[in-house]
Design an enzyme around this catalytic site. Structure first.
Site, PDB file in Angstrom:
ATOM      1  N   TYR A  72      -4.985  13.963 -13.912  1.00  0.00           N
ATOM      2  CA  TYR A  72      -6.083  12.985 -13.856  1.00  0.00           C
ATOM      3  C   TYR A  72      -7.455  13.622 -13.659  1.00  0.00           C
ATOM      4  CZ  TYR A  72      -1.897  10.650 -11.991  1.00  0.00           C
ATOM      5  OH  TYR A  72      -0.624  10.215 -11.768  1.00  0.00           O
TER       6      TYR A  72
ATOM      7  N   PRO B  24       0.808  -1.210   0.000  1.00  0.00           N
ATOM      8  CA  PRO B  24       0.000   0.000   0.000  1.00  0.00           C
ATOM      9  C   PRO B  24       0.845   1.266   0.000  1.00  0.00           C
ATOM     10  CG  PRO B  24       0.069  -0.954   2.193  1.00  0.00           C
ATOM     11  CD  PRO B  24       0.786  -1.916   1.284  1.00  0.00           C
ATOM     12  N   GLY B  25       0.424   2.266  -0.711  1.00  0.00           N
ATOM     13  CA  GLY B  25       1.104   3.557  -0.699  1.00  0.00           C
ATOM     14  C   GLY B  25       0.112   4.631  -0.282  1.00  0.00           C
ATOM     15  N   ARG B  26      -0.791   4.939  -1.207  1.00  0.00           N
ATOM     16  CA  ARG B  26      -1.782   5.998  -0.985  1.00  0.00           C
ATOM     17  C   ARG B  26      -2.576   5.803   0.316  1.00  0.00           C
ATOM     18  NH1 ARG B  26      -4.244   8.553  -5.514  1.00  0.00           N
ATOM     19  NH2 ARG B  26      -3.685   6.696  -6.686  1.00  0.00           N
TER      20      ARG B  26
ATOM     21  N   CYS C  50       1.930  29.225 -15.109  1.00  0.00           N
ATOM     22  CA  CYS C  50       1.562  29.762 -16.415  1.00  0.00           C
ATOM     23  C   CYS C  50       0.924  28.678 -17.267  1.00  0.00           C
ATOM     24  CB  CYS C  50       2.791  30.340 -17.100  1.00  0.00           C
ATOM     25  SG  CYS C  50       3.533  31.614 -16.103  1.00  0.00           S
TER      26      CYS C  50
ATOM     27  N   TYR D 113       1.280  11.103  -3.582  1.00  0.00           N
ATOM     28  CA  TYR D 113       1.443  11.516  -4.980  1.00  0.00           C
ATOM     29  C   TYR D 113       1.266  13.022  -5.180  1.00  0.00           C
ATOM     30  CZ  TYR D 113       1.064   6.492  -5.501  1.00  0.00           C
ATOM     31  OH  TYR D 113       1.257   5.135  -5.370  1.00  0.00           O
TER      32      TYR D 113
HETATM   33  N1  LLP Z   1       3.031  -1.372  -6.041  1.00  0.00           N
HETATM   34  C1  LLP Z   1       3.299  -1.038  -7.313  1.00  0.00           C
HETATM   35  C2  LLP Z   1       4.072  -1.963  -8.144  1.00  0.00           C
HETATM   36  C3  LLP Z   1       2.858   0.184  -7.825  1.00  0.00           C
HETATM   37  O1  LLP Z   1       3.138   0.500  -9.076  1.00  0.00           O
HETATM   38  C4  LLP Z   1       2.118   1.062  -7.008  1.00  0.00           C
HETATM   39  C5  LLP Z   1       1.655   2.341  -7.515  1.00  0.00           C
HETATM   40  C6  LLP Z   1       1.868   0.689  -5.679  1.00  0.00           C
HETATM   41  C7  LLP Z   1       2.330  -0.546  -5.236  1.00  0.00           C
HETATM   42  C8  LLP Z   1       1.125   1.555  -4.710  1.00  0.00           C
HETATM   43  O2  LLP Z   1      -0.172   1.815  -5.096  1.00  0.00           O
HETATM   44  P1  LLP Z   1      -1.145   2.647  -4.125  1.00  0.00           P
HETATM   45  O3  LLP Z   1      -1.391   1.794  -2.901  1.00  0.00           O
HETATM   46  O4  LLP Z   1      -0.451   3.896  -3.761  1.00  0.00           O
HETATM   47  O5  LLP Z   1      -2.339   2.868  -4.932  1.00  0.00           O
HETATM   48  N2  LLP Z   1       0.378   8.929  -9.496  1.00  0.00           N
HETATM   49  C9  LLP Z   1      -0.902   8.243  -9.432  1.00  0.00           C
HETATM   50  C10 LLP Z   1      -0.768   6.891  -8.781  1.00  0.00           C
HETATM   51  C11 LLP Z   1       0.245   6.009  -9.450  1.00  0.00           C
HETATM   52  C12 LLP Z   1       0.426   4.700  -8.765  1.00  0.00           C
HETATM   53  C13 LLP Z   1       1.594   3.987  -9.313  1.00  0.00           C
HETATM   54  N3  LLP Z   1       1.868   2.726  -8.702  1.00  0.00           N
HETATM   55  C14 LLP Z   1      -1.904   9.122  -8.686  1.00  0.00           C
HETATM   56  O6  LLP Z   1      -1.537  10.214  -8.274  1.00  0.00           O
HETATM   57  O7  LLP Z   1      -3.044   8.754  -8.552  1.00  0.00           O
END
Ligand code: LLP
Length: 421
Positions: free
Chosen positions: A323, A280-282, A350, A379
């Site tokens: 997005y 998890p990231g977000r 700008c 992000y």
């Molecule tokens: N693992 C992999 C291999 C990934 O590519 C990603 C995110 C994650 C885990 C984590 O995903 P999350 O839990 O954060 O959804 N910039 C975009 C999101 C791009 C996500 C890329 N990969 C945004 O701002 O919505």
């Protein structure tokens, strides 16, 4: 204050101001300036604990690793590491950051679909636990660097599961038409190639279906698919990636970690001994973050639109322009004031598309007011730029009535540091 898109420690203090971790947000802007990223330490720790606790309660052999692309700084990585999480890094820079934060190298998973030879060597040198190999070219490069150095590498193969998740096209990753992951019909060949290497060991498979996903069905489907691969190829690890969504707007009901854990572990329990890994990231840092801006211009175009123009925008938060992302804001000085106006919070860059919130609701605001944009922890900083040569904002972590500077505001000197004279 209780809103799903606010940090856990959000409250209103005696002055009627919004506070996070006991810190008055209006006061923080006096000390640190704007734009300012503010993170709530309690929210980050609590999400880390929820993931670890809920998954391990059902399936003890689970490793939770934080997708550092969501927010990569040394200070944040230290907090996450102290909760026992490992890290997903997808570049040499993210790797360097988590190593500086004293992350346990064994718990680092080195991702990326085109890691350079230099990055692969760096991964070997620090002893990352796993390389996640995306394709046959990367396997060949890894073979080269392991043979040259004599060092072993354990890998997961990233597969393209061919599963669609309902999210923005740009953050979908698991469809058949994707630049990520090995197609399923090429796995026999790729696994065969790994077996022929001297120093590379195949531990299992990884898939990541996308990001900001609310529906659990595609996660369940990908877990089943990885379980099948684990049996077919007799491997030991199942890495289901990240992707759980968060509430950006107050009315949104995002998935609850405990329910998600129940659904995923339900697929595996009693059917395998494999280790489960999730990334998890977000959902760890997203709602922990708030961005504070100062209103500098109020441009009211009668019958058309009212703009509040702030001192940041697409360079600190490019998610609207990329997005069409939706955010919600409060006035930090009067968070409970009724939101009677429809306004567009626009940036200082700008570019007409430089918008933070299009047609959002806010109380009447004036020049000098502090706007707090919610759920900007993921992000935003990690995708920030220096467009228009605007220095990137500072970031503080608020906890126990103290705000600790984790990223300094950039200076003009920083901006030209790499320019040759
Ligand atoms: N693992 C992999 C291999 C990934 O590519 C990603 C995110 C994650 C885990 C984590 O995903 P999350 O839990 O954060 O959804 N910039 C975009 C999101 C791009 C996500 C890329 N990969 C945004 O701002 O919505």
């Amino acid at each position: 204050m209780k809103m799903a898109n606010l940090p856990d420690s959000a409250g209103i203090n005696d002055k009627g101001h919004l506070e996070i971790g006991g810190c008055d947000l209006v006061e923080l802007t006096k000390e640190f300036g704007t734009p300012l990223y503010v993170l709530d330490e309690r929210t980050i720790r609590s999400r880390c604990r929820d993931y670890v606790k809920c998954f391990r309660a059902e399936y003890p052999d689970t490793e939770v690793i934080f997708a550092s692309k969501a927010l990569s700084t040394v200070g944040v990585s230290e907090i996450v590491a102290s909760e026992g999480l490992g890290f997903d890094v997808s570049s040499g820079g993210e790797l360097y950051t988590v190593i500086k934060a004293k992350a346990d190298p064994q718990k680092i998973y080195f991702h990326g679909n085109n890691k350079s030879l230099k990055e692969l060597k760096e991964g070997l040198e620090v002893g990352v636990g796993r390389f996640v190999v995306d394709n046959e070219y990367e396997l060949a490069n890894l073979e080269k660097v392991t043979n040259e150095s004599g060092m072993r590498a354990d890998i997961l193969i990233r597969v393209n599961p061919g599963i669609e998740a309902h999210t923005h096209e740009f953050v979908q990753t698991g469809r058949v038409d994707s630049k990520f992951g090995a197609p399923l019909d090429q796995l026999d060949e790729l696994v065969g190639r790994v077996k022929k290497t001297k120093l590379i060991g195949l531990k299992g498979f990884h898939a990541h279906i996308g990001s900001q996903i609310f529906d659990s069905a595609p996660f369940v489907a990908v877990t089943k698919l990885l379980l099948d691969l684990t049996k077919k190829y007799d491997t030991e690890e199942i890495n289901i990636g990240g992707g759980l969504g968060i509430p950006y707007l107050a009315g949104e009901t995002a998935p609850v970690i405990a329910d998600f854990a129940g659904q995923i572990t339900g697929v595996l329990k009693g059917k395998t001994e494999a280790k489960l890994i999730l990334e998890p990231g977000r959902s760890i840092v997203g709602t922990a973050g708030i961005t504070l801006y100062t209103v500098g211009v109020v441009r009211d175009i009668p019958g058309v639109r009212k703009y509040l123009i702030v001192d940041g925008g697409m360079s600190d938060n490019p998610r609207f322009i990329l997005y069409g992302a939706k955010y919600e804001a409060l006035l930090a000085g009067k968070p409970e004031a009724e939101k009677t106006e429809t306004v567009t919070v626009a940036g200082r860059f700008c570019e007409s598309g430089d918008i933070v919130i299009k047609d959002g609701k806010l109380p009447p605001a004036q020049v000098g007011d502090i706007i707090a944009v919610l759920a900007t922890g993921a992000y935003n900083y990690s995708m920030a730029s220096n467009y228009n040569r605007v220095p990137r904002p500072a970031m503080v972590i608020a906890s126990r009535s103290r705000a600790e500077l984790v990223v300094k505001r950039e200076t003009y000197e920083d901006l030209i540091a790499n320019d040759s004279q």
